[in-house]
Every structure is written in C-alpha cells, then in structure tokens.
Design a protein around this motif. Sequence first.
Motif, PDB file in Angstrom:
ATOM      1  N   VAL A 111       3.595 -34.991   8.448  1.00 34.85           N
ATOM      2  CA  VAL A 111       4.605 -36.039   8.628  1.00 34.85           C
ATOM      3  C   VAL A 111       5.826 -35.716   7.757  1.00 34.85           C
ATOM      4  CG1 VAL A 111       3.762 -37.683   6.874  1.00 34.85           C
ATOM      5  CG2 VAL A 111       4.966 -38.530   8.830  1.00 34.85           C
ATOM      6  N   TRP A 112       5.595 -35.166   6.564  1.00 37.06           N
ATOM      7  CA  TRP A 112       6.697 -34.761   5.688  1.00 37.06           C
ATOM      8  C   TRP A 112       7.399 -33.523   6.245  1.00 37.06           C
ATOM      9  CZ3 TRP A 112      10.105 -36.152   2.294  1.00 37.06           C
ATOM     10  CH2 TRP A 112      10.787 -35.195   1.563  1.00 37.06           C
ATOM     11  N   LEU A 113       6.630 -32.575   6.753  1.00 41.18           N
ATOM     12  CA  LEU A 113       7.246 -31.367   7.315  1.00 41.18           C
ATOM     13  C   LEU A 113       8.145 -31.705   8.502  1.00 41.18           C
ATOM     14  CD1 LEU A 113       4.242 -28.849   7.183  1.00 41.18           C
ATOM     15  CD2 LEU A 113       6.075 -29.200   5.497  1.00 41.18           C
ATOM     16  N   LEU A 114       7.685 -32.596   9.370  1.00 45.11           N
ATOM     17  CA  LEU A 114       8.502 -33.005  10.523  1.00 45.11           C
ATOM     18  C   LEU A 114       9.796 -33.688  10.092  1.00 45.11           C
ATOM     19  CD1 LEU A 114       6.022 -34.332  13.227  1.00 45.11           C
ATOM     20  CD2 LEU A 114       7.759 -32.556  13.494  1.00 45.11           C
ATOM     21  N   ALA A 115       9.758 -34.340   8.943  1.00 48.49           N
ATOM     22  CA  ALA A 115      10.944 -35.047   8.459  1.00 48.49           C
ATOM     23  C   ALA A 115      12.089 -34.091   8.116  1.00 48.49           C
ATOM     24  CB  ALA A 115      10.593 -35.905   7.248  1.00 48.49           C
ATOM     25  N   HIS A 116      11.821 -32.801   8.030  1.00 45.97           N
ATOM     26  CA  HIS A 116      12.901 -31.832   7.848  1.00 45.97           C
ATOM     27  C   HIS A 116      13.753 -31.729   9.113  1.00 45.97           C
ATOM     28  CE1 HIS A 116      10.302 -30.772   4.497  1.00 45.97           C
ATOM     29  NE2 HIS A 116      11.280 -30.062   3.984  1.00 45.97           N
ATOM     30  N   TYR A 117      13.203 -32.217  10.241  1.00 49.51           N
ATOM     31  CA  TYR A 117      13.885 -32.106  11.536  1.00 49.51           C
ATOM     32  C   TYR A 117      14.256 -33.449  12.162  1.00 49.51           C
ATOM     33  CZ  TYR A 117      11.932 -27.363  11.506  1.00 49.51           C
ATOM     34  OH  TYR A 117      11.596 -26.073  11.179  1.00 49.51           O
ATOM     35  N   ALA A 127      -5.826 -40.672  13.144  1.00 48.58           N
ATOM     36  CA  ALA A 127      -5.911 -39.301  12.624  1.00 48.58           C
ATOM     37  C   ALA A 127      -5.956 -38.247  13.725  1.00 48.58           C
ATOM     38  CB  ALA A 127      -7.117 -39.165  11.699  1.00 48.58           C
ATOM     39  N   SER A 128      -6.847 -38.379  14.684  1.00 43.59           N
ATOM     40  CA  SER A 128      -6.982 -37.308  15.677  1.00 43.59           C
ATOM     41  C   SER A 128      -5.764 -37.226  16.594  1.00 43.59           C
ATOM     42  CB  SER A 128      -8.260 -37.480  16.491  1.00 43.59           C
ATOM     43  OG  SER A 128      -8.292 -38.744  17.102  1.00 43.59           O
ATOM     44  N   THR A 129      -5.251 -38.351  17.029  1.00 42.41           N
ATOM     45  CA  THR A 129      -4.083 -38.360  17.915  1.00 42.41           C
ATOM     46  C   THR A 129      -2.836 -37.867  17.189  1.00 42.41           C
ATOM     47  OG1 THR A 129      -5.014 -40.241  19.104  1.00 42.41           O
ATOM     48  CG2 THR A 129      -2.673 -39.814  19.428  1.00 42.41           C
ATOM     49  N   ASP A 130      -2.594 -38.379  15.995  1.00 39.22           N
ATOM     50  CA  ASP A 130      -1.361 -38.039  15.285  1.00 39.22           C
ATOM     51  C   ASP A 130      -1.328 -36.590  14.827  1.00 39.22           C
ATOM     52  OD1 ASP A 130       0.525 -40.340  15.146  1.00 39.22           O
ATOM     53  OD2 ASP A 130      -1.303 -41.333  14.504  1.00 39.22           O
ATOM     54  N   ASN A 131      -2.459 -36.044  14.421  1.00 38.11           N
ATOM     55  CA  ASN A 131      -2.472 -34.628  14.044  1.00 38.11           C
ATOM     56  C   ASN A 131      -2.035 -33.757  15.213  1.00 38.11           C
ATOM     57  OD1 ASN A 131      -3.123 -34.586  11.288  1.00 38.11           O
ATOM     58  ND2 ASN A 131      -5.259 -35.014  11.740  1.00 38.11           N
ATOM     59  N   ASP A 132      -2.470 -34.100  16.421  1.00 35.02           N
ATOM     60  CA  ASP A 132      -2.049 -33.359  17.613  1.00 35.02           C
ATOM     61  C   ASP A 132      -0.552 -33.526  17.878  1.00 35.02           C
ATOM     62  OD1 ASP A 132      -4.610 -32.404  18.046  1.00 35.02           O
ATOM     63  OD2 ASP A 132      -5.114 -33.938  19.542  1.00 35.02           O
ATOM     64  N   ILE A 133      -0.048 -34.747  17.698  1.00 32.81           N
ATOM     65  CA  ILE A 133       1.382 -35.015  17.915  1.00 32.81           C
ATOM     66  C   ILE A 133       2.233 -34.235  16.910  1.00 32.81           C
ATOM     67  CG2 ILE A 133       3.175 -36.799  17.741  1.00 32.81           C
ATOM     68  CD1 ILE A 133       1.044 -38.768  18.873  1.00 32.81           C
ATOM     69  N   TYR A 134       1.838 -34.263  15.634  1.00 34.87           N
ATOM     70  CA  TYR A 134       2.593 -33.529  14.610  1.00 34.87           C
ATOM     71  C   TYR A 134       2.631 -32.040  14.948  1.00 34.87           C
ATOM     72  CZ  TYR A 134       1.919 -37.731  11.688  1.00 34.87           C
ATOM     73  OH  TYR A 134       1.890 -39.003  11.183  1.00 34.87           O
ATOM     74  N   LYS A 135       1.489 -31.493  15.333  1.00 35.41           N
ATOM     75  CA  LYS A 135       1.406 -30.078  15.665  1.00 35.41           C
ATOM     76  C   LYS A 135       2.308 -29.732  16.853  1.00 35.41           C
ATOM     77  CE  LYS A 135      -1.755 -26.378  16.981  1.00 35.41           C
ATOM     78  NZ  LYS A 135      -0.744 -25.800  17.801  1.00 35.41           N
ATOM     79  N   PRO A 164      17.012 -29.445   2.068  1.00 34.42           N
ATOM     80  CA  PRO A 164      15.734 -29.857   2.649  1.00 34.42           C
ATOM     81  C   PRO A 164      15.133 -31.123   2.041  1.00 34.42           C
ATOM     82  CG  PRO A 164      15.501 -27.787   1.441  1.00 34.42           C
ATOM     83  CD  PRO A 164      16.955 -28.091   1.514  1.00 34.42           C
ATOM     84  N   ILE A 165      15.221 -31.276   0.728  1.00 32.76           N
ATOM     85  CA  ILE A 165      14.632 -32.467   0.124  1.00 32.76           C
ATOM     86  C   ILE A 165      15.421 -33.704   0.538  1.00 32.76           C
ATOM     87  CG2 ILE A 165      14.137 -33.677  -2.040  1.00 32.76           C
ATOM     88  CD1 ILE A 165      13.492 -30.914  -3.259  1.00 32.76           C
ATOM     89  N   ASP A 166      16.741 -33.634   0.466  1.00 32.14           N
ATOM     90  CA  ASP A 166      17.570 -34.791   0.840  1.00 32.14           C
ATOM     91  C   ASP A 166      17.401 -35.143   2.315  1.00 32.14           C
ATOM     92  OD1 ASP A 166      18.488 -35.010  -1.736  1.00 32.14           O
ATOM     93  OD2 ASP A 166      20.410 -34.024  -1.345  1.00 32.14           O
ATOM     94  N   THR A 167      17.394 -34.132   3.182  1.00 35.06           N
ATOM     95  CA  THR A 167      17.241 -34.388   4.617  1.00 35.06           C
ATOM     96  C   THR A 167      15.919 -35.081   4.904  1.00 35.06           C
ATOM     97  OG1 THR A 167      18.630 -32.511   5.208  1.00 35.06           O
ATOM     98  CG2 THR A 167      17.096 -33.301   6.893  1.00 35.06           C
ATOM     99  N   ALA A 168      14.829 -34.512   4.401  1.00 34.51           N
ATOM    100  CA  ALA A 168      13.509 -35.094   4.650  1.00 34.51           C
ATOM    101  C   ALA A 168      13.377 -36.450   3.956  1.00 34.51           C
ATOM    102  CB  ALA A 168      12.418 -34.137   4.199  1.00 34.51           C
ATOM    103  N   PHE A 169      13.970 -36.599   2.770  1.00 33.73           N
ATOM    104  CA  PHE A 169      13.953 -37.894   2.075  1.00 33.73           C
ATOM    105  C   PHE A 169      14.620 -38.956   2.954  1.00 33.73           C
ATOM    106  CE2 PHE A 169      15.964 -41.168  -0.438  1.00 33.73           C
ATOM    107  CZ  PHE A 169      14.995 -41.536  -1.366  1.00 33.73           C
ATOM    108  N   ASN A 170      15.809 -38.653   3.453  1.00 31.22           N
ATOM    109  CA  ASN A 170      16.529 -39.611   4.296  1.00 31.22           C
ATOM    110  C   ASN A 170      15.764 -39.925   5.583  1.00 31.22           C
ATOM    111  OD1 ASN A 170      18.608 -39.818   2.440  1.00 31.22           O
ATOM    112  ND2 ASN A 170      19.795 -38.181   3.396  1.00 31.22           N
TER     113      ASN A 170
END
Length: 198
Positions: A111-117, A127-135, A164-170
């Motif tokens: 969820v944090w990695l996706l926040a870079h985008y 858990a099972s559904t969201d892990n697939d969505i994140y991937k 990257p930190i500011d973008t994902a933070f926002n």
Amino acid sequence: MARQSKSRVKQLKNLLIVDGDTEERYFKNILQRYNMSAKDVKQVAPSGGNAVTFALSKAHSFESAMRKRYENYYIIIDRDYLSRDEFERIRREANQMQNVELIFSNVAFEVWLLAHYQRMTSRPVDASTDNDIYKQNLDNYLDAPYKKGDGVQLDKIISSAEHPIDTAFNNTSTIQELNYDNQCTNVGPFLRQLVANR
C-alpha cells in the motif's frame, strides 16, 4: 588519534525492525538515498501477535553481537493475516514502551509502495483480495510482474517520483491513522521524522 576500545558499545539512534525482504530492501535503499546515518535495518521472521516482544528480543541479541546500542526501535509490520486481538496486543505493547514505535500498513507494505504512484484512500480491506489488487497495480506501473523484495523494482518505485517520501506521504495523507479494518499506513510520517532528524 586514540583507538576505540574493542569493548566499547557503539551508540546509535534508530533500529528499524522489519519482517520481510521487501521492507528490508526498501528501507536500506531509502536510508542510503537520504544519507541517514546512525540507523540500521534488521530483518526478523514474522511473529504474529508477538511482533513487539519477538522483535525486541532479536534486536537486543543483535545489539549484543554487534556491540551496538540503539535509542529507538521502530517495528515495521503489515497486517497480512493478524487477528484483531493480535493487532490490538501489538499496539498496546508498543504504546507501553517509551522508545518503541509501531509502523503499520494494512494489509501489506505494498500500500505504501503504490502511494509512490497514486492516491490511496480509506476503505475496508481483505488480505487475499487486496494483496492481489496491489500486485496487479504495481505490475501496471512497473510494466513487469511485481516481485516482492526485488531490489531493482524497489529502486524503480523509489525513483518514480522526484521526492519519493513527500509524494507517497501526500498520497497517504488520509490513511495515516492505524486501523485494523481499513486501508492505512503510517510509513509516511515515520520517514518524514527520520529525514528531519538525520
């Protein structure tokens, strides 16, 4: 110049304790990129509801072996398949300790990695559904199948934004309060604090 005694313990500020390859590689990359010294990352095995006790036990063993001592401990976990009782116990234990802070992502660190985008919002998670969505979303942004712990992909994610930190933070500004039921991550405030205090 005097030599440092072999028996002397090196005093450092922060130890980041993670329970996954992805988290370990991501934080090592960020610490290096932002020249954050006096901070180490230690990976431990996932330990469910015993995350705080287990992490601190491993941290103290690491300190003894490496002749180091840390002022603060940051336990970085995601929900995965923690029960509500386990989550509450982890929060309680971390809150009772003055120099321990819980850094938590629900349901996964991705969820944090996706926040870079993209902007991340509060919503109920599974858990099972969201892990697939994140991937799937990371597959699209990376133009390749996302692989947990892949250093090249993590570098690409971090490099995707000028700050990257500011973008994902926002992009996580509305989900920084820890919550068992809803998508959340407090990695942003934690990293901002580390950068400010480096």
